[in-house]
Design a protein around this motif. Structure first.
Motif, short mmCIF file in Angstrom:
data_model
loop_
_atom_site.label_atom_id
_atom_site.label_comp_id
_atom_site.label_asym_id
_atom_site.label_seq_id
_atom_site.Cartn_x
_atom_site.Cartn_y
_atom_site.Cartn_z
N LEU A 211 0.83 -1.21 0.00
CA LEU A 211 0.00 0.00 0.00
C LEU A 211 0.87 1.26 0.00
N GLY A 212 1.97 1.22 0.75
CA GLY A 212 2.91 2.34 0.72
C GLY A 212 3.48 2.54 -0.67
N TYR A 213 3.80 1.43 -1.32
CA TYR A 213 4.35 1.47 -2.68
C TYR A 213 3.33 2.05 -3.67
N LEU A 214 2.05 1.69 -3.51
CA LEU A 214 1.02 2.22 -4.39
C LEU A 214 0.88 3.73 -4.23
N GLY A 215 0.98 4.22 -3.01
CA GLY A 215 0.95 5.66 -2.80
C GLY A 215 2.11 6.36 -3.50
N HIS A 216 3.27 5.75 -3.42
CA HIS A 216 4.47 6.26 -4.09
C HIS A 216 4.29 6.27 -5.61
N ILE A 280 8.80 7.39 5.03
CA ILE A 280 7.91 8.45 5.52
C ILE A 280 8.49 9.83 5.23
N ILE A 281 9.79 10.01 5.49
CA ILE A 281 10.44 11.30 5.23
C ILE A 281 10.41 11.63 3.74
N ALA A 282 10.74 10.64 2.90
CA ALA A 282 10.78 10.86 1.45
C ALA A 282 9.39 11.21 0.91
N MET A 283 8.36 10.50 1.36
CA MET A 283 7.02 10.77 0.83
C MET A 283 6.47 12.10 1.31
N LEU A 284 6.77 12.49 2.52
CA LEU A 284 6.37 13.82 2.98
C LEU A 284 7.01 14.91 2.13
N THR A 285 8.30 14.74 1.83
CA THR A 285 9.02 15.73 1.02
C THR A 285 8.47 15.80 -0.39
N SER A 286 8.29 14.65 -1.04
CA SER A 286 7.80 14.66 -2.42
C SER A 286 6.36 15.16 -2.49
N GLY A 287 5.54 14.83 -1.51
CA GLY A 287 4.17 15.33 -1.50
C GLY A 287 4.11 16.85 -1.41
N ILE A 375 -1.78 13.24 -3.14
CA ILE A 375 -2.66 12.30 -2.44
C ILE A 375 -1.93 10.98 -2.18
N GLY A 376 -1.19 10.50 -3.20
CA GLY A 376 -0.50 9.21 -3.11
C GLY A 376 0.52 9.14 -1.99
N PRO A 377 1.51 10.02 -1.99
CA PRO A 377 2.53 9.93 -0.93
C PRO A 377 1.97 10.14 0.47
N PHE A 378 0.94 10.98 0.62
CA PHE A 378 0.38 11.18 1.95
C PHE A 378 -0.34 9.93 2.45
N LEU A 379 -1.03 9.20 1.54
CA LEU A 379 -1.62 7.93 1.92
C LEU A 379 -0.53 6.89 2.18
N GLY A 380 0.56 6.98 1.44
CA GLY A 380 1.69 6.08 1.65
C GLY A 380 2.30 6.26 3.03
N VAL A 381 2.36 7.50 3.49
CA VAL A 381 2.86 7.78 4.84
C VAL A 381 2.00 7.05 5.88
#
Length: 401
Positions: A211-216, A280-287, A375-381
């Motif tokens: 699920l994290g990967y799908l958000g990414h 978590i850090i990477a997805m917050l930054t990219s989002g 939306i994706g990276p925040f759900l991934g977090v």
């Protein structure tokens, strides 16, 4: 130790060379739009048909366990040669021909024998450094995906240079993979049963990693597919058209290629700090980058490029860690299948965002078109935070979660 790093260097170089095929046609879209007047749907097809092919190829590989049952070097070699031929045929067919999406589809099918199989081969050398090893491979994928934009920049206005160079690189990859040595952690798969793929859902920790990967993935390929056109449009507001086009090619290459640095750094840090921490850090930054990049549309090309480079680093930095997590959380005999299934699910999702981007631009303008990707990276977090609390998280990164 020498065999390990020599083999991994060979594998990484082969991955860079073969993955040039993925965005070989997408990289020359600005030239094709100018020369042939492609509409938005035709433009999207140059990338989405590769994604569709990859999904079909990887799902087939997962269903039949090819990634675990076939000799990986032979699988990689044959896939690279067929993909190189399909890509080279674009040189003798008009870009508007209905055959073009079929050739791009074949290229995508073959990518299923290169990208996840390459990760499987890298994992045979893992010994407490899974994150770094898979990070090297995803970094190679990133650099390979970015390379057509560099070929396009140095090839001038003739888009055929980029296509031809990418095919030659893939042939070189097919030859080079013969010199790769399989690592000591390679194990033959047990008798395969299609129900093995249900492990991706039944095992909660694997499900959360997926699920994290799908958000990414919701964010990644839409950004990669459209960032060049976005930058060209932005730079054209403050530069002459020819200058804006040339600068945009280099800025697009820098944005995507910088991701290779992110993959390597994140791979090293994830093994030290933990997979969930890093993702978590990477997805917050990219989002945050996805939400803010549009506000610099039409502004200083320098500041926009710098923000895009930051986005390029953060948007892919976590990718390898989702794969490493699945490799660590899955039963050993079906790791290749689980990795292939993970990538097939992720690339299926990219079909939605790649094709939605033109509509987002029409509806929201370039100022806000990338914002829905956040939306994706925040759900991934959220998913990786849940995984962090799961007991299986002890299996990640030698217990560092």
């Amino acid at each position: 130790m020498y065999d390990k790093w020599l083999s991994l260097s060979i594998l990484a170089l082969c991955q860079v060379a073969a993955m040039a095929l993925w965005f070989s046609a997408s990289a020359v879209l600005p030239s094709l739009i100018s020369e042939y007047g492609l509409n938005s749907f035709q433009q999207a097809l140059f990338t989405s048909t590769v994604q569709i092919g990859f999904v079909i190829g990887s799902l087939s590989s997962a269903l039949f366990g090819f990634a675990d049952r076939l000799p990986p070097k032979l699988f990689f070699l044959s896939s690279a040669i067929i993909a190189a031929i399909a890509n080279a045929l674009l040189l003798v067919i008009e870009p508007t021909d209905v055959i073009v999406p079929i050739l791009r589809f074949i290229t995508g099918v073959c990518m299923a024998g290169i990208y996840p199989v390459g990760m499987r081969m890298a994992a045979t050398w893992a010994k407490g450094d899974m994150g770094l090893l898979v990070g090297i491979l995803v970094g190679a994928l990133t650099l390979g995906s970015a390379s057509p934009h560099f070929f396009n920049a140095i090839g001038g206005i003739d888009w055929r240079f980029t296509i031809a160079t990418a095919s030659i690189c893939a042939i070189a990859a097919a030859i080079g993979i013969l010199f790769f040595k399989i690592g000591p952690a390679y194990t033959k798969a047990p008798k395969f049963h299609p129900l093995h793929i249900l492990s991706a859902w039944k095992i909660k920790s694997v499900r959360l990693a997926n699920l994290g990967y799908l958000g990414h993935m919701w964010e990644l390929y839409a950004m990669w597919a459209w960032i060049g056109i976005f930058l060209t449009a932005s730079f054209s507001l403050s530069m002459q058209s020819s200058e804006a086009n040339d600068f945009a090619k280099l800025a697009t290459f820098a944005t995507m290629a910088a991701g290779a640095i992110g993959c390597l750094a994140a791979g090293y840090l994830a093994d030290k700090l933990g997979r969930t921490t890093l993702t978590i850090i990477a997805m917050l930054t990219s989002g945050i980058c996805a939400l803010s990049v549009g506000f610099l549309f039409g502004a200083s090309p320098l500041w926009l490029t710098l923000l895009c480079i930051l986005w390029g680093i953060s948007i892919i930095a976590d990718s390898a860690q989702f794969s490493a997590s699945v490799a660590e959380l899955s039963p050993p005999g079906i790791v290749g299948t689980m990795l292939t299934l993970q990538t097939s699910l992720g690339f299926t999702l990219t079909l939605i965002t790649i094709h939605l981007m033109p509509y987002a631009v029409d509806l929201l303008s370039w100022h806000y078109a990338f914002a829905p990707l956040a939306i994706g990276p925040f759900l991934g977090v959220w998913a990786m935070t849940k995984l962090r609390k799961h007991p299986d998280a002890r299996k990640l990164a030698n217990g560092k979660r």
